[in-house]
Scaffold this active site. Structure first.
Site, PDB file in Angstrom:
ATOM      1  N   CYS A 128       0.705  -1.094   0.011  1.00 26.49           N
ATOM      2  CA  CYS A 128       0.051  -0.026   0.009  1.00 26.49           C
ATOM      3  C   CYS A 128       0.807   1.335   0.042  1.00 26.49           C
ATOM      4  O   CYS A 128       0.685   2.214  -0.766  1.00 26.49           O
ATOM      5  CB  CYS A 128      -1.046  -0.070   1.372  1.00 26.49           C
ATOM      6  SG  CYS A 128      -0.115  -0.265   2.793  1.00 26.49           S
ATOM      7  N   HIS A 241      -3.076   6.393   4.852  1.00 28.32           N
ATOM      8  CA  HIS A 241      -1.630   6.465   4.900  1.00 28.32           C
ATOM      9  C   HIS A 241      -1.172   7.723   4.396  1.00 28.32           C
ATOM     10  O   HIS A 241      -1.619   8.294   3.544  1.00 28.32           O
ATOM     11  CB  HIS A 241      -0.912   5.396   4.136  1.00 28.32           C
ATOM     12  CG  HIS A 241      -1.011   3.830   4.924  1.00 28.32           C
ATOM     13  ND1 HIS A 241      -1.606   3.674   5.933  1.00 28.32           N
ATOM     14  CD2 HIS A 241      -0.612   2.671   4.239  1.00 28.32           C
ATOM     15  CE1 HIS A 241      -1.836   2.432   6.282  1.00 28.32           C
ATOM     16  NE2 HIS A 241      -1.015   1.777   5.191  1.00 28.32           N
TER      17      HIS A 241
END
Length: 335
Positions: A128, A241
């Site tokens: 990710c 994130h």
């Protein structure tokens, strides 16, 4: 298309269901697979009632065109032959095959055509943190090749799955009630803390998460000589994130040209105002599709350097959405 989701009851599996619907992905038949614990559960999707099947070594994937797999590296390795033996294309969200030479590692905005070279009928979905960084880097790389990247990540609890998000929420409630916080999923208490430790440490002092960024960035960008150094940190954010990135290019790039490059790149939204809320933050980016870029600056320590801030939803672009976009890219470019 006949589509399967492996790991259907997990956080990413559930996101696959939402993304397939949001993207209006063409699905004739949808099959869901999970562990023995999940088998037999009913899932409502569009106008269908689908029962989760137990993943086994059998011929259940016969007739499946694409299988989105998010059940962990050990499961992917164990069942890859089962999933692909009748011709299904396996788009795998785990780390099992990412660095295998005969498995493409794909972010559609960067190296989408690599998806057509699949001798094992497997495509790997990158980590990710790597996905959102290379989308941003690629915009700059097109202007002047990038030589060196330093990145510090600020990774949400969602990176550890549904159980990671639950533990953070549970800790917040326990602390508010003057109770001892439960610590099981993370190496330390995450609430009111940051943990500079994601995955296990390797012999060179970097964690596996940091080495994923090092290795995967080179492979995706077809840049074996690109230097990458990462520090990956878990922060008490539920979902999405963030990354602080420093990139050194072969030739200096003006701020105006850098901002233009970000604005022109597919999949990027530029939020770069020097005012409160003029930059992307995970609180506002959760559940959104694009990669958001802000705080674009010249690196004061390097005339060829740029610094910028990157935020993206870890479960969406960092996992399920990128996998579905790989399949969409292949459909759009095979006509």
């Amino acid at each position: 298309m006949n589509v399967a989701i492996v790991g259907a009851s997990g956080a990413v599996g559930q996101e696959f269901l939402r993304v397939l619907d949001e993207q209006n992905f063409p699905v004739d038949e949808l099959r869901l697979f999970g562990s023995s614990r999940s088998a037999g559960k009913h899932v409502q999707w569009r106008d269908r009632d689908i029962v989760i099947e137990e993943l086994q070594d059998n011929d259940a994937f016969k007739g499946v065109d694409i299988a989105f797999v998010s059940a962990g590296a050990s499961v992917s390795k164990q069942y890859a032959d089962t999933i692909t033996r009748h011709g299904a294309l396996m788009i795998d969200n785990s780390s099992a095959f990412r660095m295998d030479e005969d498995v493409p590692l794909v972010v559609p905005e960067v190296n989408g055509m690599d998806a057509f070279n699949t001798p094992r009928r497997i495509i790997a979905n990158p980590n990710c943190t790597t996905i959102q960084m290379v989308v941003a880097l690629n915009a700059i790389h097109k202007v002047s090749p990038i030589k060196r990247v330093h990145v510090a990540t600020y990774q949400a609890a969602s990176g550890a799955g549904a159980s990671g998000m639950y533990e953070l929420e549970q800790q917040m409630k326990q602390i508010a009630n003057d109770e001892e916080p439960t610590v099981q999923k993370f190496v330390s208490q995450l609430a009111y803390n940051v943990i500079p430790h994601i995955d296990v440490f390797t012999d060179n002092g970097y964690t596996k998460e940091e080495m994923k960024m090092y290795n995967e960035t080179k492979k995706i960008m077809h840049a074996p000589h690109l230097d990458v150094s990462a520090t990956c940190v878990r922060v008490p954010v539920l979902r999405a994130h963030s990354e602080a990135v420093w990139a050194e290019t072969e030739e200096p790039i003006s701020l105006e040209r850098a901002r233009q490059a970000f604005e022109e790149e597919d999949g990027i939204v530029l939020m770069d105002r020097c005012e409160a809320n003029g930059y992307p933050m995970p609180l506002h980016i959760a559940n959104l599709d694009p990669v958001y870029v802000g705080r674009v600056r010249k690196d004061l320590s390097n005339p060829n350097g740029l610094s910028f801030w990157v935020v993206a939803d870890q479960i969406k672009k960092g996992a399920a959405l990128n996998a579905v976009q790989i399949a969409q890219f292949m459909l759009n470019h095979s006509k």
